[in-house]
Design an enzyme around this catalytic site. Structure first.
Site, PDB file in Angstrom:
ATOM      1  N   LYS A 155      -7.433   4.962 -19.420  1.00  0.00           N
ATOM      2  CA  LYS A 155      -7.722   5.275 -20.825  1.00  0.00           C
ATOM      3  C   LYS A 155      -6.568   4.804 -21.725  1.00  0.00           C
ATOM      4  CE  LYS A 155     -11.169   7.017 -18.615  1.00  0.00           C
ATOM      5  NZ  LYS A 155     -11.256   8.402 -18.219  1.00  0.00           N
ATOM      6  N   ASP A 166      -3.913  17.679 -17.155  1.00  0.00           N
ATOM      7  CA  ASP A 166      -4.455  16.328 -17.315  1.00  0.00           C
ATOM      8  C   ASP A 166      -4.201  15.934 -18.769  1.00  0.00           C
ATOM      9  OD1 ASP A 166      -6.075  14.103 -17.839  1.00  0.00           O
ATOM     10  OD2 ASP A 166      -7.621  14.725 -16.411  1.00  0.00           O
ATOM     11  N   ARG A 194       0.815  -1.222   0.000  1.00  0.00           N
ATOM     12  CA  ARG A 194       0.000   0.000   0.000  1.00  0.00           C
ATOM     13  C   ARG A 194       0.850   1.275   0.000  1.00  0.00           C
ATOM     14  NH1 ARG A 194      -1.488   2.929   4.146  1.00  0.00           N
ATOM     15  NH2 ARG A 194      -1.438   1.194   5.617  1.00  0.00           N
ATOM     16  N   TYR A 240     -13.044  16.569 -16.978  1.00  0.00           N
ATOM     17  CA  TYR A 240     -13.725  15.309 -16.692  1.00  0.00           C
ATOM     18  C   TYR A 240     -14.767  15.525 -15.580  1.00  0.00           C
ATOM     19  CZ  TYR A 240     -14.329  10.494 -15.223  1.00  0.00           C
ATOM     20  OH  TYR A 240     -14.865   9.289 -14.889  1.00  0.00           O
TER      21      TYR A 240
HETATM   22  C1  LIG Z   1     -11.497   9.155 -17.044  1.00  0.00           C
HETATM   23  C2  LIG Z   1     -10.832  10.426 -16.795  1.00  0.00           C
HETATM   24  C3  LIG Z   1     -10.453  10.810 -15.509  1.00  0.00           C
HETATM   25  C4  LIG Z   1     -10.741   9.974 -14.295  1.00  0.00           C
HETATM   26  O1  LIG Z   1     -10.038   8.760 -14.338  1.00  0.00           O
HETATM   27  P1  LIG Z   1     -10.503   7.397 -13.614  1.00  0.00           P
HETATM   28  O2  LIG Z   1      -9.365   6.479 -13.927  1.00  0.00           O
HETATM   29  O3  LIG Z   1     -11.821   6.965 -14.182  1.00  0.00           O
HETATM   30  O4  LIG Z   1     -10.603   7.717 -12.158  1.00  0.00           O
HETATM   31  C5  LIG Z   1      -9.777  12.016 -15.363  1.00  0.00           C
HETATM   32  N1  LIG Z   1      -9.519  12.805 -16.416  1.00  0.00           N
HETATM   33  C6  LIG Z   1      -9.881  12.466 -17.669  1.00  0.00           C
HETATM   34  C7  LIG Z   1      -9.576  13.383 -18.794  1.00  0.00           C
HETATM   35  C8  LIG Z   1     -10.556  11.274 -17.894  1.00  0.00           C
HETATM   36  O5  LIG Z   1     -10.931  10.956 -19.141  1.00  0.00           O
END
Ligand SMILES: *Cc1c(COP(=O)(O)O)cnc(C)c1O
Length: 391
Positions: free
Chosen positions: A208, A183, A59, A111
C-alpha cells in the site's frame, strides 16, 4: 554523520539504509543473486554460525539489497529492527506463528485476510483467537486474563476509519504480560508511530503506502530485536522473502514516502470537506473532520489524518454502486495507497463475504464507498466525485 541529532523521517527514508558503496552508488544496487560465494569454509561457517553478519542466501534475507531495505524500514518506525516479507499477509502469518500460539485477541475491524486467519484458519490448527468489536473494548482485560499473549489491531480501521487509543490499549495489554501489535498500513509511518506510543510490533502491508505505486507486493514487521529474532526462522522456512528486485523497488518508493503521504493527506482533507457539504452524501468518515468521532484521538496520536476516507451515499447500496460505476478518475479496485485514486464499495468487495446483519453490526452501510486518495490534483478528484454524484 557527525551529528547525533535525531533525523527527520524524510531524511531517514532516503539515507537510512546505512550503506556505503565502493563504486559511489548513492543507494543500494540490486543484488539479484540467490546465493553468495566464499573464499574459505571458515568464512562460510562464520556467517552460518552467526559470528559475522554477511550475505549467504537470499531466501534467508541474507542479501545486501534486503539488509539495506530493512535498515530503512526500521528507521521509519523508530524500531531496533525490521524484517521484510513477500506480502503483508506473509508478515502477519510469521508473526502469529512465532508469537501468537498461546492465543490472539483481535480488536475492531481488520483487513479481510487478517480476519480469515484469526477467525478460522489459526483456530483450525489449534491457535485460540478471540475477535471483539471496538464497542466491546471493556472486555479486553477479561479476555487477556484467559491467557492470550498477543493483541492485534488496526487504527484507523477499514473501512469506517474507527480509531483506537494505542497508548491506553498498550498499557492494558502489558499489564497482562501480552504484546500489542498494530497494523499501521492505513496511517503509514508518516502519520502514526505506534512504537513510540507503546506498541511492541508494527505490521505493514508494504503493498500500500510504502510501495505507493500499485506495482509491488510486500510486507514488513518492525520492533525490538527480542521480538523480531524469533520470527526469523518462521520467515525463512515459510519461504516468505521478496525477490531482490521487489526489495529494491520498495526501497526506491520509500525515498518519496513522506512527500507522497503528505500530499495524499492534504487532498483527502479537501475531498472530505467538499463531500461533507454535498447534499447526496449522508456521512463522511474521515479523522480530519472536527465532528468525526475519532478526531480528538487522531489529533493526539497521529501526525496527519491520512489519505483514506469513506462516504455514505444517500439512497443505499444501489445508489452507491451507480456512483462507483460513474467515477472516471477514481478506478474501481479494492487496494489503496497508490498514486492512482481508487474507489471500492465494501459490501461488494472487501466485506462481500459477510452476511448483511454482520455488516450492519459492524456499522458498514451498503451505501458506503471507500476512497483511496491518490496523487492527482485534488480539484480534479472533487470534480469527478461531483459528476458521479450529480447524475
Ligand atoms: C492489504 C492489507 C493487508 C494485507 O497485505 P498484502 O500485502 O495484500 O498481503 C494487511 N493489512 C491491511 C490494513 C491491508 O490494507
Amino acid at each position: 554523520m557527525t551529528s547525533t541529532r535525531a533525523q527527520g523521517l524524510a531524511t531517514r527514508s532516503i539515507h537510512g539504509h546505512g550503506f556505503k558503496d565502493a563504486h559511489g552508488s548513492p543507494h543500494m544496487p540490486i543484488y539479484d543473486t540467490t546465493t553468495f560465494t566464499f573464499d574459505t569454509t571458515q568464512e562460510v561457517l562464520d556467517v552460518v554460525e552467526g559470528r559475522k553478519v554477511g550475505s549467504l542466501y537470499t531466501r534467508y534475507g541474507l542479501n545486501p539489497s534486503i539488509f539495506a531495505l530493512e535498515e530503512t524500514l526500521a528507521g521509519l518506525e523508530g524500531a531496533e529492527m525490521a524484517w521484510v516479507f513477500c506480502s503483508g499477509m506473509a508478515a502477519e502469518t510469521a508473526l502469529f506463528l512465532a508469537h501468537g500460539r498461546q492465543g490472539i485477541i483481535g480488536i475492531g475491524d481488520a483487513y479481510g485476510g487478517t480476519m480469515e486467519l484469526l477467525g478460522s484458519q489459526l483456530p483450525e490448527i489449534g491457535i485460540p483467537t478471540r475477535l471483539m468489536l471496538g464497542s466491546e473494548l471493556d472486555q479486553l482485560d477479561d479476555l487477556l486474563a484467559e491467557g492470550a499473549r498477543l493483541v492485534f489491531l488496526e487504527t484507523p480501521t477499514n473501512p469506517t476509519l474507527e480509531l483506537f487509543d494505542i497508548q491506553a490499549i498498550a498499557e492494558r495489554t502489558h499489564a497482562h504480560g501480552a504484546i500489542l501489535v498494530v497494523d499501521n498500513t492505513f496511517a503509514s509511518p508518516v502519520n502514526q508511530q505506534p512504537l513510540a506510543l507503546g506498541a511492541d510490533v508494527v505490521v505493514h502491508s508494504a503493498t500500500k503506502y510504502l510501495g505507493g505505486h500499485s506495482d509491488l507486493t510486500a510486507g514488513a514487521l518492525m520492533g525490538s530485536q527480542d521480538l523480531l529474532m524469533p520470527i526469523w526462522n518462521w520467515r525463512k522456512n515459510l519461504g516468505s522473502m521478496p525477490a531482490p528486485t521487489t526489495a529494491s523497488l520498495l526501497a526506491r518508493s520509500l525515498r518519496t514516502l513522506v512527500i507522497r503521504v503528505r500530499q495524499q493527506n492534504a487532498s483527502a482533507q479537501a475531498i472530505a470537506e467538499a463531500m461533507e457539504k454535498h447534499s447526496r452524501v449522508r456521512r463522511v468518515y474521515y479523522p480530519g473532520l472536527p465532528d468525526f468521532p475519532g478526531h480528538d484521538l487522531a489529533r493526539q496520536q497521529m501526525q496527519g489524518f491520512g489519505g483514506m476516507l469513506s462516504i455514505e451515499v444517500e439512497g443505499g447500496g444501489d445508489a452507491a454502486t451507480a456512483v462507483a460505476d460513474r467515477l472516471e478518475l477514481f478506478a474501481l479496485a479494492p487496494s489503496l495507497g497508490g498514486a492512482e485514486s481508487l474507489v471500492t464499495q465494501p459490501c461488494t468487495t472487501t466485506h462481500h463475504g459477510l452476511p448483511a446483519e454482520e455488516r450492519a453490526r459492524r456499522g458498514i452501510p451498503d451505501g458506503l464507498l471507500r476512497l483511496s486518495v491518490g496523487l492527482e490534483d485534488s480539484a480534479d478528484l472533487i470534480a469527478d466525485l461531483e459528476q458521479a454524484l450529480a447524475s
